[in-house]
Design a protein around this motif. Structure first.
Motif, PDB file in Angstrom:
ATOM      1  N   TYR A   1       0.309  -1.045  -0.219  1.00  0.00           N
ATOM      2  CA  TYR A   1       0.085   0.407  -0.083  1.00  0.00           C
ATOM      3  C   TYR A   1       1.133   0.649  -0.352  1.00  0.00           C
ATOM      4  CZ  TYR A   1      -3.999  -2.438   1.454  1.00  0.00           C
ATOM      5  OH  TYR A   1      -5.176  -3.624   1.385  1.00  0.00           O
ATOM      6  N   LYS A   2       0.382   2.358  -0.444  1.00  0.00           N
ATOM      7  CA  LYS A   2       0.676   3.422  -0.466  1.00  0.00           C
ATOM      8  C   LYS A   2       0.189   4.004   0.767  1.00  0.00           C
ATOM      9  CE  LYS A   2       1.589   7.871  -1.369  1.00  0.00           C
ATOM     10  NZ  LYS A   2       1.616   9.082  -3.459  1.00  0.00           N
ATOM     11  N   GLY A   3       0.492   4.150   1.971  1.00  0.00           N
ATOM     12  CA  GLY A   3      -0.023   5.034   3.249  1.00  0.00           C
ATOM     13  C   GLY A   3       1.098   6.671   3.084  1.00  0.00           C
ATOM     14  N   THR A   4      -0.177   7.416   4.458  1.00  0.00           N
ATOM     15  CA  THR A   4      -0.098   8.045   5.049  1.00  0.00           C
ATOM     16  C   THR A   4       0.382   8.162   6.445  1.00  0.00           C
ATOM     17  OG1 THR A   4      -1.055  10.018   3.418  1.00  0.00           O
ATOM     18  CG2 THR A   4      -0.369  10.397   5.605  1.00  0.00           C
ATOM     19  N   ILE A   5       1.391   8.638   7.091  1.00  0.00           N
ATOM     20  CA  ILE A   5       1.929   8.438   8.752  1.00  0.00           C
ATOM     21  C   ILE A   5       1.041   9.831   9.346  1.00  0.00           C
ATOM     22  CG2 ILE A   5       3.116   8.510  10.391  1.00  0.00           C
ATOM     23  CD1 ILE A   5       5.253   7.960   8.996  1.00  0.00           C
ATOM     24  N   LYS A   6      -0.097   9.521  10.229  1.00  0.00           N
ATOM     25  CA  LYS A   6      -1.130  10.097  11.169  1.00  0.00           C
ATOM     26  C   LYS A   6       0.140  10.418  12.592  1.00  0.00           C
ATOM     27  CE  LYS A   6      -4.666  10.742   8.630  1.00  0.00           C
ATOM     28  NZ  LYS A   6      -4.595  12.029   8.001  1.00  0.00           N
ATOM     29  N   ASN A   7      -0.490  10.052  12.558  1.00  0.00           N
ATOM     30  CA  ASN A   7       0.472   9.956  14.273  1.00  0.00           C
ATOM     31  C   ASN A   7       1.606   9.025  14.673  1.00  0.00           C
ATOM     32  OD1 ASN A   7       0.248  10.820  16.303  1.00  0.00           O
ATOM     33  ND2 ASN A   7      -1.027   9.277  17.636  1.00  0.00           N
ATOM     34  N   ILE A   8       2.747   9.672  15.687  1.00  0.00           N
ATOM     35  CA  ILE A   8       3.616   8.584  15.785  1.00  0.00           C
ATOM     36  C   ILE A   8       4.077   8.743  17.564  1.00  0.00           C
ATOM     37  CG2 ILE A   8       5.998   8.384  16.076  1.00  0.00           C
ATOM     38  CD1 ILE A   8       5.993   9.914  13.639  1.00  0.00           C
ATOM     39  N   VAL A   9       3.408   7.595  17.759  1.00  0.00           N
ATOM     40  CA  VAL A   9       4.119   7.881  19.549  1.00  0.00           C
ATOM     41  C   VAL A   9       4.840   6.953  20.035  1.00  0.00           C
ATOM     42  CG1 VAL A   9       2.850   6.286  21.693  1.00  0.00           C
ATOM     43  CG2 VAL A   9       1.271   7.097  19.690  1.00  0.00           C
TER      44      VAL A   9
ATOM     45  N   THR B   1       0.345   8.646  -7.475  1.00  0.00           N
ATOM     46  CA  THR B   1      -0.554   8.732  -6.600  1.00  0.00           C
ATOM     47  C   THR B   1      -0.635   9.603  -5.116  1.00  0.00           C
ATOM     48  OG1 THR B   1      -0.520   5.927  -7.202  1.00  0.00           O
ATOM     49  CG2 THR B   1      -2.162   6.424  -4.760  1.00  0.00           C
ATOM     50  N   LEU B   2      -1.899  10.090  -5.521  1.00  0.00           N
ATOM     51  CA  LEU B   2      -1.631  11.039  -4.225  1.00  0.00           C
ATOM     52  C   LEU B   2      -2.841  10.628  -2.791  1.00  0.00           C
ATOM     53  CD1 LEU B   2      -3.922  13.544  -6.499  1.00  0.00           C
ATOM     54  CD2 LEU B   2      -1.550  13.748  -5.840  1.00  0.00           C
ATOM     55  N   LYS B   3      -3.358   9.883  -2.882  1.00  0.00           N
ATOM     56  CA  LYS B   3      -4.412   9.156  -1.844  1.00  0.00           C
ATOM     57  C   LYS B   3      -3.666   7.339  -1.155  1.00  0.00           C
ATOM     58  CE  LYS B   3      -7.815  11.613  -2.660  1.00  0.00           C
ATOM     59  NZ  LYS B   3      -9.530  11.973  -2.572  1.00  0.00           N
ATOM     60  N   PRO B   4      -3.733   7.320   0.098  1.00  0.00           N
ATOM     61  CA  PRO B   4      -3.365   6.075   0.403  1.00  0.00           C
ATOM     62  C   PRO B   4      -4.399   5.105  -0.760  1.00  0.00           C
ATOM     63  CG  PRO B   4      -3.743   7.539   2.019  1.00  0.00           C
ATOM     64  CD  PRO B   4      -4.354   8.218   1.050  1.00  0.00           C
ATOM     65  N   LYS B   5      -3.968   4.194  -0.840  1.00  0.00           N
ATOM     66  CA  LYS B   5      -4.588   3.362  -1.973  1.00  0.00           C
ATOM     67  C   LYS B   5      -3.317   1.830  -1.784  1.00  0.00           C
ATOM     68  CE  LYS B   5      -4.664   2.603  -6.239  1.00  0.00           C
ATOM     69  NZ  LYS B   5      -4.872   3.311  -7.746  1.00  0.00           N
ATOM     70  N   LYS B   6      -4.178   0.607  -2.287  1.00  0.00           N
ATOM     71  CA  LYS B   6      -3.429  -1.337  -2.466  1.00  0.00           C
ATOM     72  C   LYS B   6      -2.506  -0.434  -3.898  1.00  0.00           C
ATOM     73  CE  LYS B   6      -5.278  -4.740  -3.522  1.00  0.00           C
ATOM     74  NZ  LYS B   6      -5.961  -5.786  -3.066  1.00  0.00           N
ATOM     75  N   LEU B   7      -1.047  -0.922  -3.851  1.00  0.00           N
ATOM     76  CA  LEU B   7      -0.709  -0.724  -5.395  1.00  0.00           C
ATOM     77  C   LEU B   7      -0.163  -1.588  -5.309  1.00  0.00           C
ATOM     78  CD1 LEU B   7       1.375   1.991  -3.811  1.00  0.00           C
ATOM     79  CD2 LEU B   7      -0.246   1.621  -4.624  1.00  0.00           C
ATOM     80  N   TYR B   8      -1.232  -3.197  -4.425  1.00  0.00           N
ATOM     81  CA  TYR B   8      -0.538  -4.243  -5.247  1.00  0.00           C
ATOM     82  C   TYR B   8      -0.517  -5.718  -4.380  1.00  0.00           C
ATOM     83  CZ  TYR B   8       2.473  -8.396  -6.452  1.00  0.00           C
ATOM     84  OH  TYR B   8       3.206  -9.897  -6.827  1.00  0.00           O
ATOM     85  N   GLY B   9      -1.072  -6.821  -4.774  1.00  0.00           N
ATOM     86  CA  GLY B   9      -1.570  -7.538  -3.850  1.00  0.00           C
ATOM     87  C   GLY B   9      -2.414  -8.748  -5.334  1.00  0.00           C
ATOM     88  N   GLU B  10      -1.653  -9.642  -4.607  1.00  0.00           N
ATOM     89  CA  GLU B  10      -1.965 -10.783  -5.119  1.00  0.00           C
ATOM     90  C   GLU B  10      -3.493 -11.273  -4.268  1.00  0.00           C
ATOM     91  OE1 GLU B  10       0.504 -13.688  -4.386  1.00  0.00           O
ATOM     92  OE2 GLU B  10       1.945 -13.425  -6.261  1.00  0.00           O
ATOM     93  N   SER B  11      -5.410 -11.780  -5.913  1.00  0.00           N
ATOM     94  CA  SER B  11      -6.486 -11.139  -4.506  1.00  0.00           C
ATOM     95  C   SER B  11      -6.865 -12.642  -4.427  1.00  0.00           C
ATOM     96  CB  SER B  11      -7.029 -10.933  -5.550  1.00  0.00           C
ATOM     97  OG  SER B  11      -7.681 -11.607  -6.693  1.00  0.00           O
ATOM     98  N   SER B  12      -5.724 -14.044  -4.016  1.00  0.00           N
ATOM     99  CA  SER B  12      -6.280 -14.761  -3.820  1.00  0.00           C
ATOM    100  C   SER B  12      -4.990 -15.564  -3.006  1.00  0.00           C
ATOM    101  CB  SER B  12      -7.100 -15.431  -4.715  1.00  0.00           C
ATOM    102  OG  SER B  12      -7.508 -17.022  -4.375  1.00  0.00           O
ATOM    103  N   ILE B  13      -5.542 -16.356  -2.268  1.00  0.00           N
ATOM    104  CA  ILE B  13      -4.583 -17.577  -1.736  1.00  0.00           C
ATOM    105  C   ILE B  13      -4.117 -18.634  -2.517  1.00  0.00           C
ATOM    106  CG2 ILE B  13      -5.172 -17.390   0.880  1.00  0.00           C
ATOM    107  CD1 ILE B  13      -6.426 -20.316   0.311  1.00  0.00           C
TER     108      ILE B  13
END
Length: 480
Positions: free
Chosen positions: A41-49, A182-194
């Motif tokens: 995924y492309k993610g955006t860091i919302k918080n760091i603890v 890509t501007l927003k968080p989203k899935k970029l890669y992933g095999e859709s089945s086991i």
């Protein structure tokens, strides 16, 4: 020999693996709208603890994912609002979001590439030094990523390995390009089945057949197998009236996994219990009195138990800390043999598993990484009548079993009217949305008569052949 059974029903995919007709592993995948292990995924860091050394990341779902700050992942300089490329390590559990890593890896059948390190390394299961030397001299390494050579690479030529590395690297570059644009968080890669995971990790030289009941899955499997020189397996498109798991009696074996006591051939047994913190397995000699000495009885029972424990752990997909209380053994050489039997049982296990030596109290500890849900999470749920201390079969699973029974009856003679008795513990849940419960059977075109009772464990299915019988239960006819 190994046989793989793949059954797809509505929003459920189930895969069973048998070796010499013994069920070894079972995988269940529900269609869920949540992040799954291996997805990128492309993610955006919302918080760091800082107190817990953890970053919380928006990846486009309701729950934020979390990532531990670890020098090994080179993620110490993260900032709030920063975009980051991550890979899901563990799925969501309860109120907890998915656990993610700050590096990505792309697995193939013969290699894995990742951006955590650089250079070429080998699976620990590869012991052939000549093979390693040949790979080091002839592999087309990549400057910016690491390449891990998998066990299956020993059975193909270097050219095949190089082609796979290049294919994975092209996917890797594409992921980074998409990330940058890509501007927003989203899935970029992933095999859709086991299915892809099974094809990649579970097919070996001993695999004799793959039996599948869905034409699309058949095409996927055939296309994958045809492109792999080290795979020679028969693929069958099952077109029987009954479900695959029911026809090959796998369903019975899955239901048996609800039993916490597992008998051993020697007369002993193992008892598997789940506590809040761990799974505990107790080994009992039971009726094993075939040996003249207590030492021999203890060793023989423990050895057989070790083999069965490894099978049950993999089959039930138990994870975390697993504590085994073996019968006390006097001799160190017997303990070594029992540990070896336990280790052998996990050799084909793709989950990372650590087995620790016997403690002074005769206990053995296993630490097994969580990958996916345990079998219990798919087929049962806490019982509301006993404050969650007991468990019941999930209604969704009962629906599947009822459908199996209807199909079995229908295969023998065409029946239009079906009478179902179901335990009244499920009455509230069913009547709250009767249409949802019945939709599983609607496609069969049957008239359903449903009665709630308290004297059946779960359910009973009966074919209504004679008009008198239909008349007797007409008040229970379901009308949607």
């Amino acid at each position: 020999m190994r046989d793989i059974f793949i059954e797809r029903r509505e929003n459920l995919l189930r895969i069973a693996i048998k070796e010499d007709n013994i069920l070894k592993e079972c995988f269940i995948e529900e269609e869920r709208f949540e992040p799954l292990p291996g997805e990128i995924y492309k993610g955006t860091i919302k918080n760091i603890v800082p107190a817990i050394k953890c970053a919380f990341i928006d990846i486009g779902y309701n729950k934020n994912a979390y990532m531990y700050i670890n020098p090994r992942e080179k993620n110490k300089s993260l900032k709030k609002g920063q975009d980051i490329l991550i890979e899901v390590a563990k799925e969501e559990i309860g109120d907890k979001g998915a656990k993610v890593n700050g590096f990505i890896s792309l697995p193939g059948r013969y290699t894995v590439i990742n951006n955590l390190n650089k250079g070429i390394s080998f699976s620990k299961k590869i012991k052939d030094e000549k093979f390693k030397e040949n790979i080091q001299n002839n592999i087309q390494g990549l400057d910016d990523i690491a390449v891990v050579i998998r066990t299956n690479a020993q059975f193909v030529d270097v050219d095949t390995i190089n082609k796979e590395i290049q294919k994975l690297y092209e996917s890797y570059k594409k992921i980074y390009t998409t990330f940058n644009y890509t501007l927003k968080p989203k899935k970029l890669y992933g095999e859709s089945s086991i299915i892809y995971k099974i094809l990649r990790d579970s097919i070996n030289g001993d695999t004799a057949s793959i039996i599948v009941d869905n034409p699309s899955d058949y095409d996927v499997i055939k296309g994958y197998v045809d492109g792999k020189p080290d795979i020679s397996v028969d693929i069958f498109n099952y077109e029987g009236h009954r479900n695959i798991f029911d026809y090959y009696e796998i369903e019975k074996e899955i239901l048996a996994l609800r039993n916490y006591t597992v008998p051993l051939n020697c007369g002993g047994c193992i008892v598997i219990e789940k506590t809040e913190a761990m799974n505990v397995i107790d080994v009992n000699s039971g009726k094993n009195v075939s040996n003249k000495t207590m030492e021999k009885t203890a060793y023989m029972t423990n050895h057989e138990a070790a083999v069965e424990i490894a099978r049950q752990v993999r089959l039930r997909n138990l994870s975390g800390i697993i504590l085994i209380d073996f019968i006390d053994m006097k001799y160190d050489e017997d303990k070594i043999k029992v540990l070896r039997a336990l280790e052998d049982g996990f050799k084909q296990d793709k989950n990372k598993t650590m087995i620790y030596p016997f403690t002074e109290l005769g206990l053995v500890q296993i630490a097994r990484m969580r990958r996916g849900k345990s079998i219990y999470e798919y087929i049962q749920e806490p019982c509301s009548e006993c404050n969650g201390k007991g468990s019941l079969l999930k209604l969704s699973y009962i629906s599947l079993l009822i459908k199996n029974d209807i199909l079995k009856v229908d295969a023998e003679s065409k029946i239009n009217n079906i009478y179902i008795e179901i335990n009244n513990r499920y009455e509230l849940e069913i009547t709250k949305d009767m249409a949802k419960f019945i939709e599983t059977f609607n496609e069969l075109g049957k008239e359903i008569y449903l009665k709630f009772v308290d004297d059946v464990e779960y359910f009973k299915v009966e074919a209504l052949i004679f008009n008198e019988k239909i008349e007797d239960v007409k008040e229970y006819k379901v009308i949607i």
